[in-house]
Design a protein around this motif. Structure first.
Motif, short mmCIF file in Angstrom:
data_model
loop_
_atom_site.label_atom_id
_atom_site.label_comp_id
_atom_site.label_asym_id
_atom_site.label_seq_id
_atom_site.Cartn_x
_atom_site.Cartn_y
_atom_site.Cartn_z
N SER A 153 0.83 -1.20 0.00
CA SER A 153 0.00 0.00 0.00
C SER A 153 0.87 1.25 0.00
CB SER A 153 -0.93 0.01 1.22
OG SER A 153 -0.17 0.09 2.41
N ARG B 199 -2.31 -9.67 -5.65
CA ARG B 199 -2.97 -8.44 -5.21
C ARG B 199 -2.01 -7.28 -5.44
NH1 ARG B 199 -5.55 -7.69 0.74
NH2 ARG B 199 -7.11 -9.05 -0.22
N TYR C 1 -1.31 -2.78 -6.08
CA TYR C 1 -1.71 -1.39 -5.87
C TYR C 1 -1.29 -0.60 -7.10
CZ TYR C 1 -2.42 -2.83 -1.07
OH TYR C 1 -2.86 -3.48 0.06
N ASN D 250 -8.04 0.12 -5.42
CA ASN D 250 -6.90 -0.57 -4.78
C ASN D 250 -7.35 -1.25 -3.48
OD1 ASN D 250 -4.91 0.01 -6.65
ND2 ASN D 250 -4.13 1.81 -5.56
N PRO D 251 -6.78 -2.44 -3.18
CA PRO D 251 -5.92 -3.26 -4.03
C PRO D 251 -6.72 -3.99 -5.09
CG PRO D 251 -6.33 -4.39 -1.97
CD PRO D 251 -7.00 -3.05 -1.85
#
Length: 364
Positions: A57, A85, A87, A111-112
């Motif tokens: 993140s 996953r 970002y 996001n994600p």
């Protein structure tokens, strides 16, 4: 058998062989896993922008992106990724209305993003960093008016909206800025609230920078301006006047730029050693280097050189930044003095000390 950090060399060879095989298999796999989408600015497709992919993140993103794609002439991107996953961050540097670079950036609102096969990401819009300060206009709510000088309209002046007077209505801590049209008029959509307005027209047309002699500068006589939800308010003219050399010199002689016999000198460069112009160098008494600095230099010259004047000797902690005041924004060039681990330097009263090159980098 030979060991590396307590592990058999054969085991290390097997590990790297397997890891290489995994990446090779992914690279050779048909493009059935990844992301597709479009980057915008406002409602317009944004060509030549970068889509960066991170594994963490925003708060933890301190490494290079995992993958990068560039948008085509229709703002579209396509990037192959293994399942996982991610970002997504959109970025672009482009020339603004004032002829200087502006930085556009936005995080993907979803996001994600979970990638399990081919994922179509909803289009999202990039916005200029250092503008807006989170102000979201409300429908039918705005202020409008004119900027004048000696009774005549001023075309191409920047009108700034500040949410408080802490900055003295100077510097890049404004919440919004718009430019006047050919008859000196402006209109600024805003949410309801109380604001302070100022106007400036610099000789080079730029939006940022300290007004120089010959530039026009002024504040709205009716500050603070109270904006009411659902109303468009016609304001009285903002009157600007010419910045006189004597006024600017007096301000400098009373401020943190005043010349003294005690000073650090040096040069600001980037990571490749290229001189960096327009960088302010700061001196702090506190090694944490937070809050307002004790001393500030004039912007570095074209060859990167600077002089940082001090009123007395002692130990100072040195930093640099391409903007003067306001919160740190993506796209700025910042750095700290690397001559010592604590970024400090010592100087005696009346001395001039040449520092090692001070390196800055662009931050996002």
């Amino acid at each position: 058998m030979d060991k590396v950090d307590g592990v058999d060399k054969v085991d290390w060879v097997r590990f790297w062989f397997v890891l290489s095989a995994v990446f090779l298999c992914w690279a050779c796999t048909p493009s059935d896993s990844g992301v597709d989408g479009t980057l915008l600015v406002g409602e317009r497709p944004l060509a030549g922008a970068q889509l960066e992919i991170y594994l963490k993140s925003g708060k933890d993103r301190s490494v290079a992106p995992f993958a990068v794609a560039t948008t085509d002439e229709r703002g579209r991107y396509r990037l192959d990724l293994p399942p996982g996953r991610y970002y997504l961050i959109g970025k672009k540097r482009e020339e603004g209305d004032d002829g200087r670079d502006r930085m556009l950036m936005a995080e993907c609102p979803t996001n994600p993003v979970e990638v399990r096969g081919r994922v179509r990401v909803p289009p999202f819009s990039l916005r200029e960093m250092g503008r807006g300060a989170g102000l979201v206009p409300e429908p039918g709510t705005a202020v409008q008016g004119r900027v004048v000088s000696d009774g005549g309209p001023v075309e191409g002046a920047w009108v700034y909206v500040y949410t408080n007077q802490a900055s003295g209505l100077m510097g890049p801590s404004y919440a919004e800025a718009v430019r006047t049209d050919e008859v000196g008029r402006y209109r600024i959509p805003l949410p309801a609230g109380s604001y302070y307005l100022a106007a400036r027209r610099r000789g080079d047309g730029s939006r940022l920078g300290e007004p120089a002699p010959g530039d026009l500068n002024g504040v709205h006589a009716g500050n603070p301006v109270v904006v009411i939800r659902g109303q468009e308010i016609d304001l009285e003219d903002i009157r600007v006047s010419v910045v006189e050399p004597e006024t600017r010199a007096q301000r400098r002689n009373e401020g943190k730029f005043v010349a003294t016999e005690t000073a650090f000198t040096g040069r600001v460069v980037d990571g490749r050693g290229t001189p960096q112009a327009g960088i302010f160098v700061f001196a702090y008494l506190d090694r944490r280097m937070v809050g307002k600095p004790t001393y500030i230099s004039e912007p570095s010259s074209e060859d990167g050189s600077f002089t940082l004047y001090l009123s007395s000797g002692g130990t100072y902690y040195i930093g640099a930044r391409s903007r003067f005041g306001g919160p740190l924004e993506p796209g700025e060039r910042v750095g700290t003095y690397g001559g010592r681990a604590d970024h400090g330097a010592d100087i005696e009263r009346g001395a001039q000390v040449l520092l090692d090159d001070l390196q800055v980098r662009e931050v996002w």
